[in-house]
Design a protein around this motif. Sequence first.
Motif, short mmCIF file in Angstrom:
data_model
loop_
_atom_site.label_atom_id
_atom_site.label_comp_id
_atom_site.label_asym_id
_atom_site.label_seq_id
_atom_site.Cartn_x
_atom_site.Cartn_y
_atom_site.Cartn_z
N ILE A 159 -6.39 2.06 -3.95
CA ILE A 159 -7.68 2.55 -3.44
C ILE A 159 -8.72 2.44 -4.54
O ILE A 159 -9.84 1.97 -4.34
CB ILE A 159 -7.58 4.03 -3.01
N LEU A 160 -8.33 2.91 -5.74
CA LEU A 160 -9.28 2.93 -6.84
C LEU A 160 -9.63 1.52 -7.28
O LEU A 160 -10.80 1.22 -7.55
CB LEU A 160 -8.68 3.72 -8.01
N TRP A 202 0.81 -1.22 0.00
CA TRP A 202 0.00 0.00 0.00
C TRP A 202 0.84 1.26 0.00
O TRP A 202 0.51 2.20 -0.69
CB TRP A 202 -0.99 -0.03 1.17
N PRO A 203 1.92 1.33 0.77
CA PRO A 203 2.73 2.55 0.72
C PRO A 203 3.21 2.87 -0.68
O PRO A 203 3.21 4.01 -1.10
CB PRO A 203 3.92 2.25 1.65
N TRP A 237 1.02 6.82 -14.91
CA TRP A 237 1.75 8.01 -14.50
C TRP A 237 2.91 7.63 -13.59
O TRP A 237 4.02 8.16 -13.73
CB TRP A 237 0.80 8.97 -13.80
N SER A 275 -12.06 -0.02 -4.69
CA SER A 275 -13.43 0.48 -4.75
C SER A 275 -14.13 -0.01 -6.00
O SER A 275 -15.30 -0.39 -5.96
CB SER A 275 -13.47 2.01 -4.67
N ILE A 287 -4.80 5.19 -15.29
CA ILE A 287 -4.00 6.37 -15.64
C ILE A 287 -2.99 6.66 -14.55
O ILE A 287 -1.83 6.99 -14.84
CB ILE A 287 -4.93 7.57 -15.87
N VAL A 288 -3.41 6.52 -13.30
CA VAL A 288 -2.47 6.77 -12.20
C VAL A 288 -1.33 5.78 -12.25
O VAL A 288 -0.17 6.15 -12.03
CB VAL A 288 -3.21 6.70 -10.85
N LEU A 332 -13.68 4.69 -12.32
CA LEU A 332 -12.68 4.55 -11.26
C LEU A 332 -11.53 3.68 -11.72
O LEU A 332 -10.36 3.99 -11.48
CB LEU A 332 -13.32 3.95 -10.01
N GLY A 366 -0.37 2.77 -3.06
CA GLY A 366 -1.61 3.19 -2.40
C GLY A 366 -2.67 3.79 -3.28
O GLY A 366 -3.78 3.30 -3.33
N PRO A 367 -2.37 4.89 -3.96
CA PRO A 367 -3.42 5.58 -4.72
C PRO A 367 -4.12 4.65 -5.71
O PRO A 367 -5.35 4.56 -5.71
CB PRO A 367 -2.66 6.66 -5.47
N LEU A 376 6.01 6.43 -15.32
CA LEU A 376 6.62 7.31 -16.31
C LEU A 376 8.12 7.38 -16.13
O LEU A 376 8.58 7.67 -15.04
CB LEU A 376 6.05 8.71 -16.17
N PHE A 410 -10.56 3.15 -14.76
CA PHE A 410 -9.81 3.89 -15.77
C PHE A 410 -8.88 4.89 -15.13
O PHE A 410 -7.72 5.05 -15.52
CB PHE A 410 -10.80 4.59 -16.71
N PHE A 411 -9.40 5.59 -14.12
CA PHE A 411 -8.60 6.54 -13.38
C PHE A 411 -7.40 5.85 -12.74
O PHE A 411 -6.27 6.33 -12.81
CB PHE A 411 -9.49 7.21 -12.33
#
Lengths: 472, 218, 308
Positions: C178-179, C170-171, C305, C182, C301-302, C295, C174-175, C308, C297-298
Amino acid sequence: MLFAIVAVPFFSGMLMFLPFSKPVRLWFVLGAAFAHLVFCGCFWRSMPCSEFNEFLTLDPLGLIVLSIISGVFCLIAVYAIGYYVHEQRSNRTFCACLLFLLASMTLVTLCNHLGLLWVALASTTLFAAPLISFHRCPESLEATWKYLLVCSVGVALALMGTFFLAFAGHEVQTLFLSDIINGKILLSGRWLKLAVIFMSVGYGCKMGLAPMHSWKPAAYGQATGMVAALMSSVVTLCSFLAFCRIGQICAKSGLSDFYSSLLFIMGGLSLVIAPVLILGEGGLKRVLAYSSVENMGILVLGLGFGGLGVFAALFHMVNNALSKAVMFLTAGSIAQKYGSTRVSHVRGVVHAYPVTGVFLLIGLFAGTGMFPFATFHSELMVINAAIISRHYGLAALFVASLSLMFIGMTRIIFEMSQGPATAPVLAKQENFWMNVAIALPVLALVILGLWMPAPLEIMLRKAAGLLTPGVV
Amino acid sequence: MMTTWINASCILVVFLALSILASYRMAGMIHLFAAQSLVVGLVPLFLRQFSLSQNDLMIVAITIVSKSFITPNILFWAIRHVPTRAEVKPLIGIGASLLVSALLIAVAFWVAASLQLPGLSKSNLVLPCSLAAVLLGFMLLVTRTRAISQVVGYLVMENGIFLFALSLFDAMPILIEMGILLDVFVAVFIMAIVVNHINEEFSRQPMTLVRSKMGENT
Amino acid sequence: MLLLKSIVLQWLYVGLMAPFLCGVIIKTKALVVGRVGPPLFQPFYDLLKLTRKQNVYSQTTTFIFRCAPVVVLSSLLILSLFIPLISQPAPIRFAGDILMFVYLLGIGRFFLIASSFDTGFSFAGMGASREAFFSCFTEVAFFMNLIILALLAQSISLSQMIGASTPLSWPLFGPALILVVSSLFLILLAENGRIPVDDPATHLELTMIHEVMILDYSGRDLAAMLYGAMLKFLIFAGILVPLLVPVRLGQAFPDLLVFTAGLIAIAVLVGIIESIMARLRLNRVRHLLLAAFALAFFGFIVTLWSRL
C-alpha cells in the motif's frame, strides 16, 4: 452505601443547573459536603463491603484519602459562602463542577478496578479544568489549556500503561486490584515493567512531579484561592493514591526495587527543581505551586523508602492537604481584598487585615514544617526513613531542598505581610466565613502536631501495612 | 488472511496520522481524524473475523459514531467563528515535521522490536503501529500552536491507544470500554468549550495562544 | 535474434502506447469538465506535424542545445526497454539494472537542465532550478521504493521485482505494498509534471516547470522532447501497473491486454486528479514530495519488521 457516597455529589451537581439563586446554591453545596462527611464518619465506624461485582471496595488507604477529601471539601464549601459576598459572577458552573469533582474524587478512592480508576482520574482532570478559568481572562484561559493538555496527555500515557498491565497477566488478563493483590493472578516481567513506567509517568504528570510540573505554576497561579486549594490538597492526592496502588502491585510482583528507583528519580527531581525555580518568583500563588511540587516529591520519596517512609508519606498526605488548604485559602482572601497576589501590589497585610495577616504567617510556618505544626513531624519521619534505609544522599538532598524552600517562601511572605500597607481594592472588612474556613485546618494542624488520635494512627498503620511489609 | 486486514488497518492508521501532520488546514486535519477513527473502529470486525457478539457490535457502533461523527462536529462547532482556518506558525515547518515523524515511526518500530514482548505474534503490526500513532499524535500536540491542532493531536494519541486496546485483548469489561470512550468524548467536549472561550477572548487577535508573561488574578 | 525481436516488439508497443496515453489524459480532462475535447489520437497528429516543421535555433545556444533532444529521447527509449510487460520479462535485464534505470533518468534530466541553461533565457533557468530541486526529493523517494521492492522480491533486477511470474502477493505483503504504491503514485505525478506538481497545460512564466525548459525548442527537436515526456509517463505508469494488478495469466497476449488496461486506468486516474485539484504552491510541492519519502521510509520499516 458506596454507591450512595458517589451518587449524592453527582446528582447534587446535576441539580446545580436548575435556576437557583447564588446563596442557595452555596448552601446546597455545603449541605452535600456535609452529607459526604457524614457518610465518611459512618465508614470510620464500620467498613462497608464491596459493591457492584467487586468494582467498588474500600480499604484503609482509600478511607484515609476519602476523609481528607471530605474534610477539605467542607472547608472549601464554607469558604465559598464568604467569598461570594463580593463576587458578581454566576456560580452555576462553579458549583456544578465542584460537586462533579467531589463525585469523581470519591470514585477514585473506592475503585478496585484499574480501568475504573483511570476513568475516575481522567474525570477529575476534566471537571477541574473549567474551575481554573473561573475569571475568563486570557491568562487564566491559557493556564487552563496548559493544564488540560498536559494532564490529558499524562492520563493517556497512564491508559496505555493500564492496558500493558492487563496484558501482563499469564493465563488470565484482569485489572481487578484485589485479584492481583491476593495472588490469584500472576504478572510477568517485561510487560509489567513497561506498564509501571507508563503509569508512573502518566499519573506523575497529573500529580505535578518534575519534570512534568510545568502546568502547576500557571494553573495554581491563575486559579482562585478555593480552586487552587482544592486542587493542590486533594486532586493531587488522588493521583498519589494511584501511585500507592501501583506500589501494591509492584510489592506483590517483586518489582519493589525497580519501582523505588523510579520514585526516587521523580521525587529527587521535584526536590531539586522546585527550590531552584521558586527563588525568582514574585507571586504568592506561584510560590505555593512550587511548594506543592516539592511536597509531591516528598510524598513520592516517602513511598519509595518503604517501611517507616510509607507511614510518614501517608501522614504527610494528611498534613500537606491541611497546610495547603490554609495557604491557598489565605492567598484567596488576599487576592479578593487586593485584586492580586503579587508582591508589587500587596504589602503590609498584617497591618490592614490582622486576622488574614496572622493566617498568612501561620500558613508559612505550617507549610515549611515548623514545630508545633504536624508537617514538622511528618517531614522529620521521612528524613528518618531515608537514613534508616541508608539513602544518605537523598536525605541530604531533602534537607537542602527544604531549607531553600523555606528561604524562598519566607522572602515573599514576609515582604507581603510586613511593611507599609498598600491600599486594598475591594472588601474593606474581614469575612467571617472565610476566616472560619482557614482557622479550622490551622487548629487541626496544631492538634495533630501535638497529639495523634488513636483511630487515625491505627488506620494509618493499616494503610501502610497494605503497601509495605515492614511498618515500624 | 485476517492478519493482513488487521495489518493493513494499522498501516492506514499511521498513514492517516502522517497525513494529519502534513496538513496545515484545520478542516483537513479534522476530516482526516474522522477517517482514522473509522478505521480504528472497524478493527474489531477484522479481529473477530466477522463473527461478532452483541458487545463487540455495540463497541464498534459507539466508537464510530462518537469518534467519526460527533467529535468532528464538536470540533467544527468550536472553530465556527474563526476566520483564518490555517496553521499560523508551527514550531517546526511541515517539511521538518514529516522528516521527524518518519524518524519517530522508526523509533516506534525499533522500541517494539527490541522489547521482544511475549504473547504477541511476530507478524503483528499492532504494537509498533499504535506506538507510532501515539508518538505522531504527541508530536502534533507539541509542535503546533493552534488550540484545535493540539486537540487533534491528543485525539490521534487516543486513537493509537485505542487501537492497541481493541486489538490485543478482550479482557476489558464492556463497562470500562464505554467509560473510556465516554471520558475521551467528555474531554473533547470540554476542550471544545475552552477553545470556544479562547476564541471569544482572543477574537481580535490572530488565533495563537499568546505566550505572555504570566499574570495573576484573584 | 530473439533479443532483437523482443526489442522491436517492445518498442512497437511502447512507441504507440505513449502518445495514446497522453491523448487519454487530455480526453479525460475534457470529459470531466463537460467538453468533448480533442480526438484520442491528437498527440500523434501533433507529433507528425512537428516533424514536418523546421528547426529554429537561437544564436545564444551551443551544441548542448542541439544534443539534448537526442540524449533525452535516446535515454528514454533505452529505459522503455527495461520495463517488463507483466509476465513477459524486459528485453534488457540484469542484476542491478535498477541502478542503471535511475542513472539513465538522471542523464536525461541533466541534459534537459543543461540545455535550458544554455538558452540564456532566465525563465528556462528558473524552470531548470525547480526541476533540479524537485528531482532531489523524487530520486530519494524512488530509491527508497526500489529498496523495498528489492527486499520483498529478494532480487535487484526490475524484471524480477515487478515482472515476475509470481507477483508480489498482496495478502503476504499488503501493508508495505500500500505504502509503496501510494509513494510511487506521488512520484509519478512529480516526475511527469502533472497537477498538483506542475500544470502541463499552462504557459504562464511563473508556473511552468517542464514546459518552460522546452520552450525554446521547435520542429523535430520539440517533437523529440514531447515524445520523451510521453515515454516517461508510460515508463512510470508501467512500473506501477504490475504492482497494482497482481494478475499473471501466463500467456503473452492476455497479459498485454491486462497491462494496457492498467495503463489506461492510470491515465484516466491522472486525468481525473488533474481536473479536480489545483496546482500546489511551490512550497507545498516540497511537502508533498517529502510526504512521498516519508511513506516510502515507513514502508521500508514495515518491510524490515516483517523480516525480523
